[in-house]
Enzyme design. Structure first.
Site, mmCIF file in Angstrom:
data_model
loop_
_atom_site.group_PDB
_atom_site.id
_atom_site.type_symbol
_atom_site.label_atom_id
_atom_site.label_comp_id
_atom_site.label_asym_id
_atom_site.label_seq_id
_atom_site.Cartn_x
_atom_site.Cartn_y
_atom_site.Cartn_z
ATOM 1 N N THR A 8 1.028 -1.223 -0.288
ATOM 2 C CA THR A 8 -0.056 0.019 -0.135
ATOM 3 C C THR A 8 0.987 1.520 0.057
ATOM 4 O OG1 THR A 8 -1.972 -1.054 1.099
ATOM 5 C CG2 THR A 8 -1.979 1.368 1.448
ATOM 6 N N TYR A 22 -8.063 1.014 -3.346
ATOM 7 C CA TYR A 22 -6.764 1.548 -4.179
ATOM 8 C C TYR A 22 -6.193 0.132 -4.859
ATOM 9 C CZ TYR A 22 -4.643 -0.215 -0.056
ATOM 10 O OH TYR A 22 -4.363 -1.105 1.044
ATOM 11 N N SER A 54 1.398 -7.513 -0.579
ATOM 12 C CA SER A 54 2.146 -8.360 0.104
ATOM 13 C C SER A 54 1.117 -9.513 0.573
ATOM 14 C CB SER A 54 2.624 -7.913 1.476
ATOM 15 O OG SER A 54 1.712 -7.626 2.485
ATOM 16 N N THR A 87 1.640 -4.192 4.368
ATOM 17 C CA THR A 87 1.514 -4.515 5.775
ATOM 18 C C THR A 87 0.931 -5.898 6.171
ATOM 19 O OG1 THR A 87 -1.108 -3.571 5.768
ATOM 20 C CG2 THR A 87 0.909 -2.211 6.555
ATOM 21 N N ASP A 88 0.279 -6.371 5.061
ATOM 22 C CA ASP A 88 -0.395 -7.902 5.432
ATOM 23 C C ASP A 88 0.419 -8.664 5.852
ATOM 24 O OD1 ASP A 88 -2.739 -6.435 4.948
ATOM 25 O OD2 ASP A 88 -2.969 -7.321 3.017
ATOM 26 N N LYS A 158 0.968 -7.549 13.135
ATOM 27 C CA LYS A 158 -0.276 -6.556 12.619
ATOM 28 C C LYS A 158 -1.428 -6.963 13.537
ATOM 29 C CE LYS A 158 -2.695 -4.553 8.728
ATOM 30 N NZ LYS A 158 -2.966 -4.613 7.182
ATOM 31 N N GLU A 282 4.179 -34.698 27.623
ATOM 32 C CA GLU A 282 2.768 -35.367 27.066
ATOM 33 C C GLU A 282 2.194 -34.641 26.028
ATOM 34 O OE1 GLU A 282 2.456 -33.827 30.567
ATOM 35 O OE2 GLU A 282 3.653 -35.603 31.005
HETATM 36 N N1 ASP Z 1 -2.857 -5.488 0.959
HETATM 37 C C1 ASP Z 1 -1.825 -4.788 1.348
HETATM 38 C C2 ASP Z 1 -0.415 -5.425 1.084
HETATM 39 O O1 ASP Z 1 0.054 -5.838 2.173
HETATM 40 C C3 ASP Z 1 -1.868 -4.006 2.583
HETATM 41 C C4 ASP Z 1 -0.915 -3.006 2.975
HETATM 42 O O2 ASP Z 1 0.045 -2.646 2.493
HETATM 43 O O3 ASP Z 1 -1.273 -2.046 3.912
HETATM 44 O O4 ASP Z 1 0.453 -5.151 0.448
#
Ligand code: ASP
Length: 310
Positions: A8, A22, A54, A87-88, A158, A282
């Site tokens: 993102t 987006y 990602s 971020t993912d 996250k 165990e």
């Molecule tokens: N879907 C995006 C990614 O992980 C989300 C982000 O970057 O915030 O590339």
């Protein structure tokens, strides 16, 4: 050295007020840097390693990224590296790079929750802060810089799907903050072994096939049928996100023990947001304090290092 992989932070929307509708991974890393005037005063190089959302991060890109990071870490003139990422799956890439490279210089991963075109985009400040930490050169290892906070690759998760302050440290505090270009440490800088404990040559084999490590959950009514389906499909390792301290329904545990008996490696983690799974003689093997996704990476690397277990 700034390596771009998409996300993102490199995303664009047709409407500046749209924070969610987006396309990720549209701008090149050079464009991200050019949008931040203070970076013009830094001696920076940039390289586009990948350009993806990602959520689609894959093993081939991980291999390439590890290779490029290792290459630049070797260069004496490079003080530190920054990686722009989505971020993912950022916490997975951070943990993977720490485990595989154990860098002796800072490798700082950053990202954004809002696209570059947003009215209040968070990417430029995050990237500037990441460069601040990487240029300081004083903290070796993989870190995540996000919304003014610095986290270790081992602990970062996250924790929010929308908020700009989307990351937290499981079971622990932030290591440090970046304030107006100054890093303020709260905790002692983590002592990490410099130099790879993992043999990078393992990732360079032309005929590399990654182990198949899948994840299952304990939940109300977990009957083990997913595990049996995976066994029928073929699997090398299973990470189970148990409830609480790694507890499993009787049926799920029975299915996982069947998998173990067939030579499948099993690791027990917890679906709780924080805390370890305590080991016991165990119970099925514990993943300690690793989150389920990081336990999966640990198991992948272990199976890559010990192919006889596959
Ligand atoms: N879907 C995006 C990614 O992980 C989300 C982000 O970057 O915030 O590339």
């Amino acid at each position: 050295m700034i390596l771009g992989t998409g996300g993102t932070i490199a995303g664009t929307a047709s409407d500046a007020s749209d924070n969610v509708g987006y396309q990720a991974a549209q701008l090149g890393v050079g464009q991200l840097i050019a949008a931040i005037p203070p970076l013009a005063q830094r001696r920076l190089e940039a390289e586009q390693v990948a350009q993806l959302d990602s959520k689609d991060m894959d093993f081939t890109t991980w291999q390439l990224l590890a290779e490029r990071v290792a290459f630049h870490l070797e260069r004496p003139e490079v003080a530190g590296l920054v990686i722009t990422h989505g971020t993912d799956t950022l916490e997975e890439t951070a943990y993977f790079l720490q485990r595989v490279l154990a860098p002796g210089k800072p490798v700082v991963i950053t990202a954004a929750m809002r696209p570059a075109t947003a009215l209040q985009t968070d990417g430029p400040q995050n990237l500037l802060d990441a460069v601040t930490l990487a240029a300081a050169g004083s903290a070796p290892g993989v870190f995540v810089v996000f919304a003014g906070s610095i986290y270790s690759a081992e602990q970062v998760r996250k924790v929010h799907s929308y908020r700009v302050d989307a990351f937290a440290s499981a079971d622990g505090a932030r290591l440090a903050v970046v304030e107006e270009g100054v890093v303020r440490w709260f905790a002692a800088r983590p002592q990490r072994d410099a130099g790879p404990a993992f043999d990078l040559a393992l990732l360079r084999r032309s005929a590399l096939t990654w182990p198949r490590v899948q994840m299952v959950f304990n939940h109300v009514g977990a009957d083990g049928s997913v595990v049996r389906a995976l066994l029928a499909h073929g699997v090398d390792g299973l990470v189970v996100a148990g409830t609480g301290n790694g507890s499993l329904s009787q049926s799920l545990e029975a299915a996982l023990r069947e998998a173990q008996a067939q030579g499948v490696r099993v690791l027990r983690s917890t679906r709780c947001d924080a805390g370890p799974v305590t080991a016991s003689n165990e119970a099925l093997p514990s993943a300690g304090a690793l989150s389920p996704v990081k336990a999966r990476i640990a198991l992948l690397l272990d199976l890559l290092s010990n192919p006889a277990q596959r």
